[in-house]
Design a protein around this motif. Structure first.
Motif, PDB file in Angstrom:
ATOM      1  N   HIS A  79       0.717  -0.862  -0.399  1.00 31.59           N
ATOM      2  CA  HIS A  79      -0.537   0.002  -0.225  1.00 31.59           C
ATOM      3  C   HIS A  79       0.717   0.883   0.134  1.00 31.59           C
ATOM      4  CE1 HIS A  79      -3.318  -2.973   0.842  1.00 31.59           C
ATOM      5  NE2 HIS A  79      -2.545  -3.008   1.710  1.00 31.59           N
ATOM      6  N   THR A  80       2.181   1.110   0.284  1.00 33.26           N
ATOM      7  CA  THR A  80       2.713   2.258   0.747  1.00 33.26           C
ATOM      8  C   THR A  80       4.404   1.899   0.022  1.00 33.26           C
ATOM      9  OG1 THR A  80       3.921   2.072   2.855  1.00 33.26           O
ATOM     10  CG2 THR A  80       2.095   3.006   2.693  1.00 33.26           C
ATOM     11  N   ASN A  81       4.916   3.028  -0.433  1.00 33.79           N
ATOM     12  CA  ASN A  81       6.106   2.906  -0.717  1.00 33.79           C
ATOM     13  C   ASN A  81       7.317   2.150   0.398  1.00 33.79           C
ATOM     14  OD1 ASN A  81       5.955   4.249  -3.098  1.00 33.79           O
ATOM     15  ND2 ASN A  81       6.738   6.305  -2.716  1.00 33.79           N
ATOM     16  N   SER A  82       6.913   1.751   1.086  1.00 32.54           N
ATOM     17  CA  SER A  82       8.324   0.872   2.686  1.00 32.54           C
ATOM     18  C   SER A  82       7.645  -0.160   1.843  1.00 32.54           C
ATOM     19  CB  SER A  82       7.796   1.183   3.850  1.00 32.54           C
ATOM     20  OG  SER A  82       6.327   0.883   4.092  1.00 32.54           O
ATOM     21  N   ALA A  83       6.697  -0.813   1.363  1.00 30.82           N
ATOM     22  CA  ALA A  83       6.334  -2.366   1.370  1.00 30.82           C
ATOM     23  C   ALA A  83       6.553  -2.597  -0.644  1.00 30.82           C
ATOM     24  CB  ALA A  83       4.859  -2.568   1.312  1.00 30.82           C
ATOM     25  N   MET A  84       7.505  -1.676  -0.960  1.00 25.82           N
ATOM     26  CA  MET A  84       8.388  -2.661  -2.541  1.00 25.82           C
ATOM     27  C   MET A  84       9.406  -2.979  -2.221  1.00 25.82           C
ATOM     28  SD  MET A  84       8.495   0.805  -4.889  1.00 25.82           S
ATOM     29  CE  MET A  84       9.031   2.653  -3.761  1.00 25.82           C
TER      30      MET A  84
ATOM     31  N   LYS B   1      10.876  -0.851 -10.890  1.00 24.70           N
ATOM     32  CA  LYS B   1      10.157  -0.154 -11.595  1.00 24.70           C
ATOM     33  C   LYS B   1       9.298   1.487 -11.398  1.00 24.70           C
ATOM     34  CE  LYS B   1       4.931  -0.889 -13.406  1.00 24.70           C
ATOM     35  NZ  LYS B   1       4.193  -1.682 -13.175  1.00 24.70           N
ATOM     36  N   HIS B   2       9.199   1.557  -9.901  1.00 25.42           N
ATOM     37  CA  HIS B   2       8.534   3.202  -9.585  1.00 25.42           C
ATOM     38  C   HIS B   2       9.969   3.752  -9.790  1.00 25.42           C
ATOM     39  CE1 HIS B   2       4.808   1.428 -10.118  1.00 25.42           C
ATOM     40  NE2 HIS B   2       5.036   1.161  -9.523  1.00 25.42           N
ATOM     41  N   CYS B   3      11.292   3.818  -9.024  1.00 25.33           N
ATOM     42  CA  CYS B   3      12.359   4.933  -8.877  1.00 25.33           C
ATOM     43  C   CYS B   3      13.152   4.899 -10.003  1.00 25.33           C
ATOM     44  CB  CYS B   3      12.847   3.797  -7.433  1.00 25.33           C
ATOM     45  SG  CYS B   3      11.564   3.929  -5.942  1.00 25.33           S
ATOM     46  N   GLU B   4      12.997   4.440 -10.531  1.00 30.43           N
ATOM     47  CA  GLU B   4      14.413   5.266 -11.661  1.00 30.43           C
ATOM     48  C   GLU B   4      14.342   6.487 -11.816  1.00 30.43           C
ATOM     49  OE1 GLU B   4      12.720   3.870 -16.339  1.00 30.43           O
ATOM     50  OE2 GLU B   4      11.160   3.089 -15.925  1.00 30.43           O
TER      51      GLU B   4
ATOM     52  N   ARG C 114      16.526   1.014   0.745  1.00 33.00           N
ATOM     53  CA  ARG C 114      15.705   1.988   0.793  1.00 33.00           C
ATOM     54  C   ARG C 114      16.056   3.468   0.902  1.00 33.00           C
ATOM     55  NH1 ARG C 114      13.537  -0.604   5.262  1.00 33.00           N
ATOM     56  NH2 ARG C 114      14.246  -2.836   5.597  1.00 33.00           N
ATOM     57  N   ILE C 115      16.914   3.879   0.629  1.00 32.66           N
ATOM     58  CA  ILE C 115      17.099   5.618   0.134  1.00 32.66           C
ATOM     59  C   ILE C 115      16.055   5.625  -1.109  1.00 32.66           C
ATOM     60  CG2 ILE C 115      18.906   6.857  -1.192  1.00 32.66           C
ATOM     61  CD1 ILE C 115      21.172   5.857   0.585  1.00 32.66           C
ATOM     62  N   LEU C 116      15.752   4.695  -1.746  1.00 38.58           N
ATOM     63  CA  LEU C 116      15.090   4.611  -3.123  1.00 38.58           C
ATOM     64  C   LEU C 116      13.451   5.227  -2.578  1.00 38.58           C
ATOM     65  CD1 LEU C 116      16.213   2.508  -5.651  1.00 38.58           C
ATOM     66  CD2 LEU C 116      16.502   4.974  -5.686  1.00 38.58           C
ATOM     67  N   LYS C 117      13.087   4.628  -1.795  1.00 38.97           N
ATOM     68  CA  LYS C 117      12.811   4.039  -1.330  1.00 38.97           C
ATOM     69  C   LYS C 117      11.659   5.773  -0.456  1.00 38.97           C
ATOM     70  CE  LYS C 117      11.543  -1.064  -0.352  1.00 38.97           C
ATOM     71  NZ  LYS C 117      11.383  -1.391   0.722  1.00 38.97           N
ATOM     72  N   VAL C 118      12.658   6.114   0.269  1.00 35.43           N
ATOM     73  CA  VAL C 118      12.889   7.180   0.614  1.00 35.43           C
ATOM     74  C   VAL C 118      12.416   8.044  -0.202  1.00 35.43           C
ATOM     75  CG1 VAL C 118      13.861   9.260   2.450  1.00 35.43           C
ATOM     76  CG2 VAL C 118      12.981   6.746   3.225  1.00 35.43           C
ATOM     77  N   ALA C 119      13.578   8.207  -1.312  1.00 40.63           N
ATOM     78  CA  ALA C 119      13.118   9.210  -2.373  1.00 40.63           C
ATOM     79  C   ALA C 119      12.014   9.322  -3.081  1.00 40.63           C
ATOM     80  CB  ALA C 119      14.915   9.223  -3.218  1.00 40.63           C
ATOM     81  N   ARG C 120      11.316   8.229  -3.226  1.00 41.48           N
ATOM     82  CA  ARG C 120      10.202   8.342  -4.105  1.00 41.48           C
ATOM     83  C   ARG C 120       9.449   8.869  -3.259  1.00 41.48           C
ATOM     84  NH1 ARG C 120       8.168   8.220  -8.363  1.00 41.48           N
ATOM     85  NH2 ARG C 120       7.149   9.883  -7.378  1.00 41.48           N
TER      86      ARG C 120
ATOM     87  N   ASP D 145       6.214  12.896 -10.365  1.00 42.71           N
ATOM     88  CA  ASP D 145       5.727  11.987 -11.121  1.00 42.71           C
ATOM     89  C   ASP D 145       7.222  11.058 -10.678  1.00 42.71           C
ATOM     90  OD1 ASP D 145       3.382  12.022 -11.684  1.00 42.71           O
ATOM     91  OD2 ASP D 145       4.504  12.861 -13.432  1.00 42.71           O
ATOM     92  N   LYS D 146       8.378  11.755 -11.601  1.00 37.05           N
ATOM     93  CA  LYS D 146       9.651  11.774 -11.008  1.00 37.05           C
ATOM     94  C   LYS D 146      10.527  11.556  -9.805  1.00 37.05           C
ATOM     95  CE  LYS D 146      10.316   9.641 -15.448  1.00 37.05           C
ATOM     96  NZ  LYS D 146      10.322   8.763 -16.054  1.00 37.05           N
ATOM     97  N   ILE D 147      11.819  11.586  -9.678  1.00 41.43           N
ATOM     98  CA  ILE D 147      12.630  11.410  -8.085  1.00 41.43           C
ATOM     99  C   ILE D 147      13.916  11.882  -9.153  1.00 41.43           C
ATOM    100  CG2 ILE D 147      13.603  10.296  -7.205  1.00 41.43           C
ATOM    101  CD1 ILE D 147      12.947   7.487  -6.674  1.00 41.43           C
ATOM    102  N   ASP D 148      13.726  13.575  -7.886  1.00 38.97           N
ATOM    103  CA  ASP D 148      14.366  14.305  -8.564  1.00 38.97           C
ATOM    104  C   ASP D 148      15.847  14.421  -7.858  1.00 38.97           C
ATOM    105  OD1 ASP D 148      13.959  15.639  -5.919  1.00 38.97           O
ATOM    106  OD2 ASP D 148      13.210  17.352  -7.070  1.00 38.97           O
ATOM    107  N   ALA D 149      17.185  15.410  -8.137  1.00 41.37           N
ATOM    108  CA  ALA D 149      18.399  14.967  -7.300  1.00 41.37           C
ATOM    109  C   ALA D 149      17.731  15.414  -5.890  1.00 41.37           C
ATOM    110  CB  ALA D 149      18.995  15.762  -8.072  1.00 41.37           C
ATOM    111  N   ASP D 150      16.995  16.217  -5.939  1.00 44.16           N
ATOM    112  CA  ASP D 150      16.726  17.146  -4.177  1.00 44.16           C
ATOM    113  C   ASP D 150      16.212  15.700  -3.478  1.00 44.16           C
ATOM    114  OD1 ASP D 150      17.750  19.887  -4.951  1.00 44.16           O
ATOM    115  OD2 ASP D 150      16.016  20.461  -4.575  1.00 44.16           O
TER     116      ASP D 150
END
Length: 142
Positions: A65-70, A77-80, A105-111, A120-125
């Motif tokens: 249901h949330t990014n943490s469970a990816m 798929k969702h953290c390109e 975990r960094i990618l999940k938090v960034a998402r 829509d996309k993960i940015d540098a910030d």
């Protein structure tokens, strides 16, 4: 003493914690300021929107249901990452000696940070902020 205390917590345990946040002392001027900060209602609204984005993203996926469970497949798929963000991640991984678990975990938090901005996309910030949340047990990278 702080370093000695932190060494009592094992690396594998820290890897399982998504956010490592050191809370600085709040100075007197900030405590007594009459300038209003962001309201709880505003923060709640942003969080609810981000949660709705995540619910829509994972609709139909049982137990997610949330990014943490990816899962790793969903992270891909969702953290390109664009080339700039990918370069930042590569630099952080090399300089800070992050594990594969920390990478995910960094990618999940960034998402999640991108969702809070309704991006829509993960940015540098978002990447930099997510990396910053992993630095409590690491030396600062240059």
């Amino acid at each position: 003493m702080v370093q000695k205390y932190r060494q009592r917590i094992s690396g594998p345990l820290l890897d399982r914690i998504d956010l490592h946040v050191e809370v600085p002392i709040v100075d007197f001027k900030a405590l007594t300021s009459t300038q209003p900060g962001e309201s709880s209602e505003s923060i709640r609204s942003r969080v609810e929107k981000a949660r709705a984005i995540q619910a829509a993203r994972f609709k139909g996926l049982k137990g997610i249901h949330t990014n943490s469970a990816m899962t790793p497949r969903l992270i891909k798929k969702h953290c390109e990452l664009d080339p700039e963000c990918s370069g930042l991640m590569e630099h952080a991984m090399g300089q800070m000696n992050f594990s594969a678990r920390a990478h995910d975990r960094i990618l999940k938090v960034a998402r999640t940070l991108a969702d809070l901005k309704e991006a829509d996309k993960i940015d540098a910030d978002s990447i930099l902020e997510a990396v910053n949340y992993r630095t409590l047990d690491r030396n600062l990278w240059s």
